[in-house]
Design a protein around this motif. Structure first.
Motif, mmCIF file in Angstrom:
data_model
loop_
_atom_site.group_PDB
_atom_site.id
_atom_site.type_symbol
_atom_site.label_atom_id
_atom_site.label_comp_id
_atom_site.label_asym_id
_atom_site.label_seq_id
_atom_site.Cartn_x
_atom_site.Cartn_y
_atom_site.Cartn_z
ATOM 1 N N VAL A 1 5.500 0.834 8.977
ATOM 2 C CA VAL A 1 6.212 -0.310 8.379
ATOM 3 C C VAL A 1 6.749 -1.235 9.472
ATOM 4 N N PHE A 2 7.343 -0.632 10.508
ATOM 5 C CA PHE A 2 7.879 -1.433 11.613
ATOM 6 C C PHE A 2 6.765 -2.197 12.322
ATOM 7 N N ALA A 3 5.620 -1.523 12.576
ATOM 8 C CA ALA A 3 4.490 -2.184 13.247
ATOM 9 C C ALA A 3 3.976 -3.354 12.415
ATOM 10 N N LEU A 4 3.913 -3.173 11.106
ATOM 11 C CA LEU A 4 3.447 -4.257 10.226
ATOM 12 C C LEU A 4 4.431 -5.433 10.253
ATOM 13 N N LEU A 5 5.727 -5.138 10.270
ATOM 14 C CA LEU A 5 6.716 -6.211 10.327
ATOM 15 C C LEU A 5 6.610 -6.991 11.636
ATOM 16 N N VAL A 6 6.416 -6.266 12.761
ATOM 17 C CA VAL A 6 6.253 -6.939 14.057
ATOM 18 C C VAL A 6 5.004 -7.810 14.037
ATOM 19 N N LEU A 7 3.917 -7.274 13.481
ATOM 20 C CA LEU A 7 2.672 -8.036 13.417
ATOM 21 C C LEU A 7 2.839 -9.291 12.575
ATOM 22 N N LEU A 8 3.460 -9.165 11.417
ATOM 23 C CA LEU A 8 3.651 -10.332 10.545
ATOM 24 C C LEU A 8 4.561 -11.366 11.203
ATOM 25 N N ALA A 9 5.618 -10.899 11.865
ATOM 26 C CA ALA A 9 6.530 -11.831 12.545
ATOM 27 C C ALA A 9 5.813 -12.569 13.668
#
Length: 510
Positions: free
Chosen positions: A157-165
């Protein structure tokens, strides 16, 4: 008659006893013992345990038979579990590729009997038991695995949030690029500079980056204005201070002003002397109070003693502030470069660290690893976009459009008109250096001869433009490159628009 009857009964009894013995011999029995620490034994030997944990269950799977090679009429598994496990959970025998019949039964408080009848060739059997989390007293290593598996979901979830940001930030940058660059102004061809803008400033537009070409153009500009004399002595250049400027201020002589701000009196003095603060920092780096003439070798040795230079760092900072205050860039180019490069590098290494850490997580990690690779890629893209940022203002674009026409003139491949003298090469030399067009500009003169100007002493004083260009390029490739290599990265101070660095420690060598 009675004798034959007795013989028959005995024969039947023997037959059934033999059948029972054969059936007993055809039964394979496995005794499984489960321990509270999650380990197990099969027939007294350590078992190959597969323990899977999640938030709801601990599942223990033990292979009993794998890829049976012959018919097995009967397989019997006797399982002994600790009381805390056996009280609530019923273990089972799980067949795979088997048409056999499985019967599970409880023999006591802790014992279970599981029977598989008619096990065919190629079948496999596994003992399986499930327990609520907390019943098994797992060792530290197993508890760590459980923790990492539980953390894996949050990690994703954290990796996806970093990627989206990061992707959102890239879209924002691209939109800014589009918005500012859609105001395109067509360059007008010019055979002379459109205004008196300093060559060093021209080298910053449109990239916003100071390079060795910037420093070379600054040196030649100082020479053209009578502050420095260049002497060609054999294979080396000698720099001599031709017109002294006041370098006794603490910022030039000792390495730092009392505050980050350059005093107003120093700025007024520089204007009166006809130089900029950035040029004074360059002169302070070349010369000392005790030495007003230095060779190319002296500069190389001096540069070799420093990994970075306060004075060159302040030169960069002052120059960046100057072009920003004059309205060519939306924001300070140096600050934007540092911020975006730091952001891109941070995102890249965040993804790389996560990618390496994902190898220690149990379970299927393909989607997580793919996400982290995309995080690294997006961070790299941010870093690669730095040369295109910060963006020029409309004023900066208009200025570049004017100078782009003159730049095209310097870089043309067609020979110059025969009426143009070779001395014209030196007239626009600093601009050719600023645009990195020294060689094309020299080639336009062909084999034409030129006389060295008063600020450049060469032997012979009259030679081809191409030879002069080679000598000047030697200055750029040695002195300018060496000075650029010790540029100290500067950081913006909190109080004002100035930029600060750490002072040089070896003041005697400037």
């Amino acid at each position: 008659m009675l004798g034959w009857t007795r013989i028959g009964l005995v024969s039947i009894t023997v037959f059934f006893l033999l059948i029972g013995a054969v059936a007993q011999a055809a039964t394979d029995q496995f005794n499984v013992t489960i321990n509270l620490d999650g380990t197990a034994t099969v027939n007294g030997q350590p078992a190959t345990n597969i323990l899977k944990s999640d938030a709801r269950l601990d599942t223990l799977t033990i292979p009993i038979l794998k890829d049976v090679t012959g018919l097995r009429p009967r397989i019997e598994v006797i399982a002994t579990l600790p009381v805390t496990m056996a009280a609530e959970w019923q273990p089972r025998l799980r067949p795979n590729r088997c048409s056999c019949r499985v019967i599970d039964s409880r023999e006591g408080d802790r014992t279970f009997r599981m029977v598989a009848e008619g096990v065919n060739v190629g079948a496999s059997l596994s003992f399986e038991a499930e327990f609520a989390p907390g019943i098994l007293q797992l060792p530290l290593s197993a508890r760590a695995i459980r923790s990492t598996e539980a953390a894996g979901t949050w990690f994703l979830v954290f990796a996806l949030l970093v990627l989206l940001a990061t992707l959102g930030f890239l879209i924002h940058l691209m939109w800014e690029l589009y918005e500012i660059r859609k105001f395109k102004i067509k360059p007008t061809p010019l055979d002379r500079p459109p205004n008196d803008l300093a060559p060093a400033i021209i080298s910053l537009i449109p990239s916003g980056k100071i390079t060795n070409h910037t420093l070379a153009a600054m040196l030649i500009s100082l020479a053209e204005r009578g502050f420095v004399t260049l002497t060609q002595a054999g294979e080396h250049l000698v720099f001599t201070e031709a017109q002294p400027v006041d370098l006794t201020g603490p910022g030039f002589a000792l390495g730092s002003f009392p505050t980050d701000q350059i005093p107003a009196g120093e700025r007024a003095k520089a204007v009166k002397e006809g130089v900029t603060i950035a040029e004074k920092y360059l002169l302070a780096k070349l010369f000392t109070q005790m030495k007003r003439s230095v060779t190319e070798e002296d500069i190389a040795k001096r540069v070799g003693r420093h990994l970075s230079s306060f004075k060159i760092g302040k030169l960069y900072a002052e120059f960046y502030d100057q072009v920003t205050k004059e309205g060519y860039f939306i924001r300070n180019p140096h600050t934007v470069h540092l911020h975006y490069r730091g952001l891109g590098i941070g995102v890249f290494f965040l993804g790389l660290t996560g990618f390496i850490g994902s190898f220690f997580l149990p379970g299927d990690k393909l989607f997580l690893e793919l996400t982290l690779v995309l995080v690294m890629l997006s961070g790299r893209i941010v870093t690669k976009m730095v040369p295109y940022l910060p963006l020029l203002t409309v004023t900066g674009q208009a200025e570049w459009a004017r100078w782009a026409g003159f730049r095209a003139y310097l870089g043309e491949t067609s020979p110059l008109d025969a009426a143009i003298p070779g001395s014209q090469f030196f007239t626009y030399l600093s601009y050719a250096l600023a645009f990195d067009l020294l060689e094309p500009w020299a080639k336009r003169f062909g084999g034409r001869l030129a006389v060295a100007p008063s600020w450049y002493k060469s032997s012979p004083s009259k030679q081809t433009v191409t030879d002069f260009a080679a000598e000047i390029d030697h200055l750029r490739r040695t002195v300018a490159v060496a000075l650029a290599s010790i540029h100290e990265h500067t950081v913006r101070s909190t109080g004002a628009t100035s930029l600060t660095t750490q002072p040089e420690k070896n003041y005697t060598v400037s």
